[in-house]
Enzyme design. Structure first.
Site, mmCIF file in Angstrom:
data_model
loop_
_atom_site.group_PDB
_atom_site.id
_atom_site.type_symbol
_atom_site.label_atom_id
_atom_site.label_comp_id
_atom_site.label_asym_id
_atom_site.label_seq_id
_atom_site.Cartn_x
_atom_site.Cartn_y
_atom_site.Cartn_z
ATOM 1 N N SER A 1 0.799 -1.232 0.000
ATOM 2 C CA SER A 1 0.000 0.000 0.000
ATOM 3 C C SER A 1 0.828 1.276 0.000
ATOM 4 O O SER A 1 0.307 2.347 -0.318
ATOM 5 C CB SER A 1 -0.943 0.006 1.205
ATOM 6 O OG SER A 1 -0.217 0.145 2.413
ATOM 7 N N LYS B 1 0.538 4.807 6.762
ATOM 8 C CA LYS B 1 0.029 5.632 5.664
ATOM 9 C C LYS B 1 0.672 7.010 5.744
ATOM 10 O O LYS B 1 1.417 7.319 6.668
ATOM 11 C CB LYS B 1 -1.501 5.778 5.746
ATOM 12 C CG LYS B 1 -2.287 4.472 5.845
ATOM 13 C CD LYS B 1 -2.241 3.649 4.576
ATOM 14 C CE LYS B 1 -3.053 2.362 4.740
ATOM 15 N NZ LYS B 1 -2.888 1.470 3.554
#
EC number: 3.4.21.89
Length: 297
Positions: free
Chosen positions: A97, A170
């Site tokens: 990701s 993230k």
């Protein structure tokens, strides 16, 4: 012969020679100290060591070495635990990701003084605990109770990186109060009305294929992966559509990832790309409604 006051000579007894003096250059004989003869017969000029005062036995030396080793190991574990708990912690990357910034099996170190002592900023890469079942259950690897126990202990004290089973990593795109929109006519995200160019996004991937228009609530952040086509981030968990669900509570942030430390050929600092957000104006943080009662019931 000496003379008296009358001038008569006075006879004197002769001075006796001390025993053992042969002539005027000789010195008196000195009695030998006890034990000196034994020392001479032993072939050395120093007295022999008393019985029982020799070097420690091999077993005693081994015991001392083991005790010292235990002390060193305990101190190292304690120091590692303190560092891991309050300063820095290692994590490894389990998914795609955050490509190409981070790839699978990278090891990163996280500064746990952020947030808190050091403020969060837009562009920071952050590790946070799962805010609301973002992660699907993952099967546990069972290597037996002994290996599992050793691994858990080493992770606990910080000598092994956390497997991130209940953490995510993230990039911060929106801070509290920020108005984040996807997308403008050029396909770019806008933050507080300013379009941003994001050099960290994986090449060939759009800033976002999912439309959204949110204002980040107070005490929360809006996060997105650098591999936007393969990242279930804030966009995918915002059921309400206003940013309240998909945003992450700042209290759940473990820290800011600041470096890749493994493998060796990937060691590098992680940038928050300040130029990307340099022209974004500060947002006013939402405040509680004026009609909200603050008095005690």
């Amino acid at each position: 012969m000496a003379t008296d006051e009358t001038g008569d000579r006075v006879p004197q007894d002769p001075i006796a020679e001390p025993d053992g003096v042969a002539d005027g250059l000789s010195t008196p004989a000195v009695a030998e100290p006890a034990g000196r003869e034994d020392a001479r017969q032993g072939g050395s000029g120093t007295p022999s060591a008393p019985e029982g005062s020799g070097r420690p036995s091999f077993a005693a030396r081994v015991g001392t070495g083991i005790r010292e080793l235990v002390v060193v190991v305990v101190m190292a574990l304690a120091l590692s635990f303190i560092v891991k708990t309050w300063l820095v912690q290692a994590f490894y990357i389990p998914s795609e990701s955050m490509e190409d910034t981070l790839i699978v099996n990278d090891r990163v170190v996280v500064n746990k003084l952020t947030p808190g002592v050091i403020d969060l900023k837009r562009g920071d890469v952050v590790v946070f605990s799962d805010p609301d079942h973002w992660l699907a259950p993952t099967p546990k690897v069972d290597d037996g109770p002994v290996v599992n126990g050793i691994r858990s202990a080493l992770i606990f004290v910080g000598l092994l990186p956390n497997p991130s089973d209940d953490h995510l990593i993230k990039r911060v795109i929106g801070m509290p109060g920020d108005h984040v929109v996807c997308c403008d006519a050029a396909g770019k995200l806008t933050v507080n009305g300013v379009a941003i160019t994001e050099p960290y996004i994986k090449p060939g991937v759009n800033p976002s294929d999912r439309q959204f228009d949110i204002t980040v609530p107070k005490g929360r952040i809006w996060v997105m992966g650098d591999n936007r086509s393969n990242s279930e981030d804030s966009r995918f968990h915002d059921a309400s559509g206003d940013g309240s669900d998909g945003s992450v509570p700042i209290k759940d942030v473990t820290g800011r990832a600041f470096a890749i430390v493994w493998p060796f050929d990937r060691i590098t600092w992680l940038s928050n790309h300040p130029d990307t957000f340099a022209k974004v104006p500060a947002a006013s943080v939402p405040t509680p409604s004026a009609t909200t009662s603050t008095s005690a019931p």
